[in-house]
Scaffold this active site. Structure first.
Site, PDB file in Angstrom:
ATOM      1  N   HIS A 146       0.886  -1.207   0.075  1.00  0.00           N
ATOM      2  CA  HIS A 146       0.065   0.124  -0.094  1.00  0.00           C
ATOM      3  C   HIS A 146       1.045   1.223  -0.075  1.00  0.00           C
ATOM      4  O   HIS A 146       0.463   2.222   0.612  1.00  0.00           O
ATOM      5  CB  HIS A 146      -0.835  -0.060   1.222  1.00  0.00           C
ATOM      6  N   SER A 183      14.138  21.315 -16.818  1.00  0.00           N
ATOM      7  CA  SER A 183      12.938  22.118 -17.286  1.00  0.00           C
ATOM      8  C   SER A 183      13.139  23.466 -17.884  1.00  0.00           C
ATOM      9  O   SER A 183      14.235  24.008 -17.797  1.00  0.00           O
ATOM     10  CB  SER A 183      12.277  22.445 -15.796  1.00  0.00           C
ATOM     11  N   LYS A 215      15.295  21.885 -11.667  1.00  0.00           N
ATOM     12  CA  LYS A 215      14.716  20.410 -11.988  1.00  0.00           C
ATOM     13  C   LYS A 215      15.677  19.610 -12.743  1.00  0.00           C
ATOM     14  O   LYS A 215      16.428  20.055 -13.745  1.00  0.00           O
ATOM     15  CB  LYS A 215      13.414  20.682 -12.952  1.00  0.00           C
ATOM     16  N   GLU A 259       9.088   8.362 -17.393  1.00  0.00           N
ATOM     17  CA  GLU A 259       7.805   8.686 -17.687  1.00  0.00           C
ATOM     18  C   GLU A 259       7.400   8.328 -18.977  1.00  0.00           C
ATOM     19  O   GLU A 259       6.362   7.927 -19.169  1.00  0.00           O
ATOM     20  CB  GLU A 259       7.752  10.352 -17.298  1.00  0.00           C
ATOM     21  N   TYR A 261     -10.428 -14.699 -44.792  1.00  0.00           N
ATOM     22  CA  TYR A 261      -9.858 -13.351 -44.883  1.00  0.00           C
ATOM     23  C   TYR A 261     -10.884 -12.498 -45.021  1.00  0.00           C
ATOM     24  O   TYR A 261     -11.904 -12.281 -45.880  1.00  0.00           O
ATOM     25  CB  TYR A 261      -8.792 -13.420 -46.125  1.00  0.00           C
ATOM     26  N   GLN A 265      -6.242  -6.026 -42.821  1.00  0.00           N
ATOM     27  CA  GLN A 265      -5.216  -5.404 -43.334  1.00  0.00           C
ATOM     28  C   GLN A 265      -4.693  -4.409 -42.194  1.00  0.00           C
ATOM     29  O   GLN A 265      -3.568  -3.875 -41.908  1.00  0.00           O
ATOM     30  CB  GLN A 265      -5.511  -4.407 -44.359  1.00  0.00           C
ATOM     31  N   LYS A 288      -1.290  -5.074 -39.272  1.00  0.00           N
ATOM     32  CA  LYS A 288       0.089  -4.729 -39.334  1.00  0.00           C
ATOM     33  C   LYS A 288       0.642  -3.741 -38.409  1.00  0.00           C
ATOM     34  O   LYS A 288       1.710  -3.730 -37.755  1.00  0.00           O
ATOM     35  CB  LYS A 288       0.665  -4.648 -40.673  1.00  0.00           C
TER      36      LYS A 288
HETATM   37  N1  ARG Z   1      -2.816  -5.890 -48.120  1.00  0.00           N
HETATM   38  C1  ARG Z   1      -3.731  -7.265 -47.835  1.00  0.00           C
HETATM   39  C2  ARG Z   1      -3.436  -7.096 -46.285  1.00  0.00           C
HETATM   40  O1  ARG Z   1      -2.569  -6.523 -45.821  1.00  0.00           O
HETATM   41  C3  ARG Z   1      -3.148  -8.379 -48.633  1.00  0.00           C
HETATM   42  C4  ARG Z   1      -4.098  -9.328 -48.573  1.00  0.00           C
HETATM   43  C5  ARG Z   1      -5.199  -8.865 -49.540  1.00  0.00           C
HETATM   44  N2  ARG Z   1      -5.976 -10.005 -49.905  1.00  0.00           N
HETATM   45  C6  ARG Z   1      -7.273  -9.611 -50.541  1.00  0.00           C
HETATM   46  N3  ARG Z   1      -7.900 -10.807 -51.101  1.00  0.00           N
HETATM   47  N4  ARG Z   1      -7.521  -8.539 -50.711  1.00  0.00           N
HETATM   48  O2  ARG Z   1      -4.072  -7.975 -45.560  1.00  0.00           O
END
Ligand code: ARG
Length: 462
Positions: free
Chosen positions: A155, A276, A282, A289, A316, A321, A324
């Site tokens: 605590h 600062s 400072k 942080e 899919y 997309q 990523k």
């Molecule tokens: N650029 C697409 C992605 O990153 C690749 C796959 C696309 N496939 C499709 N059938 N449109 O997911």
């Protein structure tokens, strides 16, 4: 003209192109994409699906593209949407018809599933290596501060005496689990989706075992629909990175507290602190942080991708997309935070005098006082009550337990003898906590050795 324009009577609207194209970020997958295509083309040749001459031409073409991309000689274009079509278009521009044969028995869904999996697989050892460096810093500091007594807190109230080493080694254990969590992720993801096709496999006599092996996987994924649909490996990575950032953030929070004037347990090296613009006195712990702050964005990356995936029917969908950028962002963030955090710890000055002084206040030997009476025969609950009264008495008079005379102590219990003063000494309180995992010297050494062995076993990843 788009690779897929055959079915369309009109060009794509420019705004759609902008929304649709992923090349601005998925170009980071260029290497994985080329590796995947190399393995696919060789397999097509080996299985007699394309001629060996075409396979050889594709190989040479792709290797040239790889060299040129790495030399910065290739301009990707949003007209070709993503990294997969950019590379295929480049290949065809360079080698003609053989290039157009590369996509036989394969789909982009296949490619993205493969490339992304390999990218995640490649990212893990980098983070693990950085974690191991951090572990080494912790081991080194722990060795140096094995007997530095500090107050352990619950605590955020002073609770019981521990060593600074014990505190650091607690984080050492957490980071070790972060390592094994990432290793588990790497193990589980190592199955190859290539050959899943768009979703339903292919009518061509492909050899998925050959490509899986060539690309360093344990084997092909068992179900083609699963192969192109799931992103659980990316979520596991983000989960592992989120937990790792949570650990780092708690540590950062303590660093921030510890270098405040209220604590002054540590001082940061000038190279790892900032000033600062207005207050000349400072010295701010911005590194800690920022690490704490960036934890939020890594959690955001995890929550973002979980949310993208949650309602998607198999297989899919273009939503995927969006998988990523959160992964790239989380890896970039963690890879930026870990080394600087390790350096900050490595270069800090530890004010053992202030830790010891803080430990001297706050009755952190009260449990030891109760244990003393218990060992003299008083039931623990009674000893706890007696010690509580002593603490109240001391608080009222501005004293510590060990400052009371034997007479004063005996007014509370005649079980107190001369040996109580040894029992109340913080160094002894700590040294006696020798239960497995405790802060006593022997246990600290065992913990350090354990952590050092953990690092050594992974030496090759550093
Ligand atoms: N650029 C697409 C992605 O990153 C690749 C796959 C696309 N496939 C499709 N059938 N449109 O997911």
């Amino acid at each position: 003209m788009k690779l897929w324009s055959g079915r369309f009577a009109k060009d794509t609207d420019a705004l759609v192109n902008e929304l649709n194209a992923s090349i601005s970020f998925d170009q980071r997958l260029y290497k994985e994409d080329i590796q995947g295509s190399l393995a696919h083309a060789k397999m097509l040749g080996d299985c007699g699906i394309i001629s060996r001459e075409d396979a050889a031409a594709i190989k040479e073409g792709l290797e040239g593209i790889l060299r040129d991309v790495e030399a910065g000689k290739v301009e990707f274009t949003a007209d070709n949407e993503d990294i997969h079509m950019n590379i295929e278009a480049l290949l065809t521009a360079r080698i003609g018809d053989a290039g157009k044969r590369l996509h036989t028995a394969r789909s982009r869904n296949d490619q993205v599933a493969l490339d992304f999996r390999m990218y995640v697989r490649r990212g893990i050892p980098v983070v693990v290596g950085q974690l191991l460096e951090l572990e080494q810093v912790l081991c080194r500091q722990a060795k140096q501060y094995q007997s530095a007594v500090m107050p352990g807190y619950t605590h955020l109230q002073r609770a019981q005496p521990i060593s600074f080493a014990q505190h650091l080694l607690a984080y050492g254990q957490m980071f070790a689990r972060d390592v094994t969590r990432l290793e588990d992720c790497a193990k589980r993801l190592n199955q190859c989706p290539l050959g899943s096709g768009a979703l339903a496999g292919t009518t061509y006599p492909i050899d998925r075992f050959e490509t899986a092996e060539a690309l360093g996987f344990d084997g092909p994924m068992s179900n083609s629909l699963d192969g192109v649909s799931d992103r659980d490996y990316a979520l596991e990575l983000l989960g592992g990175l989120s937990i790792l950032m949570m650990h780092l953030s708690r540590f950062a929070e303590e660093v921030i507290l510890w270098c405040s004037w209220e604590f002054k347990f540590i001082e940061l090296d000038d190279g790892y602190a900032t000033g600062s613009s207005i207050m000349p006195q400072k010295k701010n712990p911005d590194v800690a942080e920022l690490v704490r702050g960036k934890t939020g964005r890594v959690y955001g990356d995890l929550m973002g991708l979980l949310t993208v995936m949650k309602g998607l029917p198999l297989a899919y969908n273009k939503d995927m997309q969006e998988d990523k950028e959160p992964v790239f962002d989380a890896l970039d963030t963690v890879e930026m935070c870990l080394p600087v955090f390790a350096r900050m710890l490595d270069t800090m000055t530890v004010r053992t005098d202030n830790m010891r002084a803080a430990a001297g206040k706050g009755f952190i030997n009260a449990t030891d006082c109760a244990d003393y009476l218990t060992k003299k025969g008083m039931p623990f609950r009674d000893a706890y009550t007696v010690t509580g009264r002593l603490v109240a008495d001391c608080t009222a008079r501005g004293k510590t337990l060990e400052e009371l005379t034997l007479e004063e102590l005996r007014a509370f219990s005649d079980l107190f003898g001369e040996d109580v003063y040894e029992a109340l000494k913080l160094e002894n309180c700590m040294a006696l906590r020798s239960s497995f995992g405790g802060p006593a010297a022997g246990e600290t050494r065992r913990q350090i050795q354990e952590l050092e062995r953990f690092v050594q076993a992974r030496e090759h990843q550093k």
